[in-house]
Design an enzyme around this catalytic site. Structure first.
Site, PDB file in Angstrom:
ATOM      1  N   TYR A  37      -5.379  -3.964  -0.322  1.00  0.00           N
ATOM      2  CA  TYR A  37      -6.038  -5.209   0.054  1.00  0.00           C
ATOM      3  C   TYR A  37      -7.158  -5.010   1.075  1.00  0.00           C
ATOM      4  O   TYR A  37      -7.721  -5.981   1.575  1.00  0.00           O
ATOM      5  CB  TYR A  37      -5.008  -6.193   0.635  1.00  0.00           C
ATOM      6  N   ARG A  39       8.179 -11.443  -4.785  1.00  0.00           N
ATOM      7  CA  ARG A  39       8.078 -10.968  -6.162  1.00  0.00           C
ATOM      8  C   ARG A  39       8.808 -11.977  -7.045  1.00  0.00           C
ATOM      9  O   ARG A  39       9.740 -12.651  -6.606  1.00  0.00           O
ATOM     10  CB  ARG A  39       8.719  -9.592  -6.306  1.00  0.00           C
TER      11      ARG A  39
END
Length: 297
Positions: free
Chosen positions: A274, A148
């Site tokens: 995903y 991140r």
């Protein structure tokens, strides 16, 4: 509106016991302040609000046209806050518990193609000076590790300076995970560190050498690299690179459980956004190898 003592106590608990990041705490405070103002207009204190007030507040958010995700975040904040009040004995119930979570639209993560990532890296290689060093190191680290942006910008100055093949990261909620490092990422980090001012505490140092570069500053740098690479800047952000990392790994054969560990997701359900990549991969597998593959095309 000033934050009351109950909200302050809640935020202190989130920081001390949950290791909530600064941005997370700011979001909680903004949500609680907004609700407190609404409750005050109805003559109630936030920590004493009744279920009808909470229902009316959520209805007002929908009526104001706020996005479903924003409404969901506000409700999540209220649930956490009132659960804290319940556990602290401030009140005997959690009036937010029975409120229904807004239905969130199913959105696929946005990611770049492998060719677009290559174009970004090539464009970053052409940039000169400190901006170029930051762009190259940032792109290599984000795309190689899936970090991140807050995790990358908080890396200490000495990070990636050893021969270690792995990097220990403390992510959301204080959860630790290990991510692999590429030789290129370590080399670019070394180049950036060598150009950093003496006494810098962070690898991506800000104008104040005791502080890291801001998220906004790095995002702007990415936009500039995107333009040079011929990519629409609106399509690129640090989180898009994280999505690209995950999507490309899955497309090349990684499994969801391993990806969950690399991304630092507490729940594999988060990683399942995903699965569209897995579906595409399986479709290509069938089209390529099934004896009746022509029937699938």
């Amino acid at each position: 509106m000033a934050t009351d003592r109950h909200s302050e106590a809640f935020l202190e608990m989130m920081a001390a016991e949950r290791n909530a990041a600064g941005n997370t705490l700011s979001a909680y405070q903004a949500d609680l302040d907004d609700f407190a103002a609404f409750a005050a207009a109805r003559g109630e204190a936030a920590h004493q609000a009744n279920p009808a007030t909470l229902s009316a507040y959520m209805a007002s958010l929908a009526g104001a046209g706020l996005a479903a995700r924003t409404q969901a975040r506000r409700l999540s904040s209220l649930r956490q806050f009132h659960l804290f009040l319940l556990r602290e004995g401030v009140r005997a119930d959690n009036p937010a518990e029975s409120l229904e979570m807004p239905k969130l639209p199913q959105t696929l993560p946005k990611f770049l193609t492998e060719a677009e990532v290559d174009a970004l890296l090539a464009a970053a290689a052409e940039r000169a000076g400190t901006p170029g060093l930051r762009a190259r190191a940032g792109l290599e680290i984000l795309y190689a590790t899936g970090l991140r942006i807050s995790e990358m910008l908080s890396l200490p100055a000495a990070s990636l300076s050893s021969d270690a093949a792995m990097l220990m990261i403390r992510g959301k909620g204080g959860r630790e995970r290990i991510v692999p490092l590429s030789d290129v990422a370590k080399r670019e980090a070394a180049c950036l560190r060598a150009a950093s001012p003496k006494g810098a505490r962070f690898l991506f140092v800000g104008r104040d050498i005791t502080q890291p570069m801001t998220r906004q500053g790095f995002a702007l740098l990415l936009k500039q690299v995107a333009l040079a690479a011929g990519i629409d800047p609106a399509r690129l952000s640090p989180h898009v690179l994280r999505h690209s990392f995950a999507s490309h790994l899955l497309a090349r054969g990684a499994d969801l459980r391993s990806l969950q560990k690399l991304l630092g997701h507490a729940d594999i359900a988060t990683t399942q956004i995903y699965t569209h990549v897995l579906a595409e991969r399986l479709q290509k597998l069938v089209e390529t190898h099934h004896p009746l593959s022509d029937a699938f095309k």
